[in-house]
Design an enzyme around this catalytic site. Structure first.
Site, mmCIF file in Angstrom:
data_model
loop_
_atom_site.group_PDB
_atom_site.id
_atom_site.type_symbol
_atom_site.label_atom_id
_atom_site.label_comp_id
_atom_site.label_asym_id
_atom_site.label_seq_id
_atom_site.Cartn_x
_atom_site.Cartn_y
_atom_site.Cartn_z
ATOM 1 N N GLY A 96 0.786 -1.230 0.000
ATOM 2 C CA GLY A 96 0.000 0.000 0.000
ATOM 3 C C GLY A 96 0.816 1.277 0.000
ATOM 4 N N GLN A 97 2.130 1.190 -0.196
ATOM 5 C CA GLN A 97 2.962 2.393 -0.252
ATOM 6 C C GLN A 97 2.703 3.083 -1.585
ATOM 7 O OE1 GLN A 97 7.193 1.695 0.021
ATOM 8 N NE2 GLN A 97 7.666 3.866 0.235
ATOM 9 N N VAL A 99 3.662 6.475 -2.294
ATOM 10 C CA VAL A 99 4.797 7.323 -2.637
ATOM 11 C C VAL A 99 6.038 6.509 -2.301
ATOM 12 C CG1 VAL A 99 6.047 9.461 -2.149
ATOM 13 C CG2 VAL A 99 3.542 9.468 -2.146
ATOM 14 N N HIS A 103 8.811 6.478 4.380
ATOM 15 C CA HIS A 103 8.242 7.375 5.380
ATOM 16 C C HIS A 103 7.420 6.597 6.396
ATOM 17 C CE1 HIS A 103 5.257 7.085 2.137
ATOM 18 N NE2 HIS A 103 4.331 7.388 3.026
#
Length: 154
Positions: A96-97, A99, A103
């Site tokens: 689900g990352q 970008v 982070h």
């Protein structure tokens, strides 16, 4: 440092190419407000240098980002009046990352806010104990590999 393979929005923000509401910064990390927050006070803690996923981040830097997240978490919870807080890392597109610049999310939470991170996952079946034991043994074996050079394998 891993080179961005495509345009990186976070690299642009860190370089000052767009507006960003910074709430913390040091030599290696920066924290800023998410522009599509789950709830008010949703903070992103990111590396200054481009590292796409957790697997790309040097261990010391990953630990530093988590330390920054732990420092900010009680402050975010206090100023938002949140009843709880999620600290989430999604590593890779399959997780689900969206970008691909490493982070950590700090998400203030309230009962009934509609955001769900449901564990245990309702679609999971209870595995046989032998499967759990075998997987645990494989993890132990991989972390004790005598051919490994340096720290833990990634």
């Amino acid at each position: 440092m891993s080179e961005p393979t495509a345009h990186c929005t976070f690299c642009d923000l860190i370089a000052g190419a767009a507006e960003v509401s910074v709430c913390y910064e040091d030599a290696t990390s920066i924290a800023f407000m998410d522009i599509q927050p789950v709830n008010n006070g949703h903070v992103l803690v990111a590396t200054r240098e481009h590292h796409a996923t957790l697997a790309d981040v040097p261990e010391e830097l990953a630990m530093h980002l988590f330390s920054v997240a732990l420092q900010l978490a009680p402050v975010v919870r206090k100023i938002t009046g949140a009843q709880g807080l999620n600290i989430i890392v999604s590593s890779g597109e399959a997780a689900g990352q969206d970008v691909l610049h490493y982070h950590v999310h700090l998400i203030p939470r309230y009962k009934g806010d509609g955001f769900e991170v449901t564990l245990p996952f309702p679609g999971s079946a209870l595995p046989d104990r032998t499967v759990l034991d075998a997987t645990a043994a494989r993890i132990i074996a991989a972390t004790r590999d005598p051919m490994r050079v340096g720290g833990a394998q990634r």
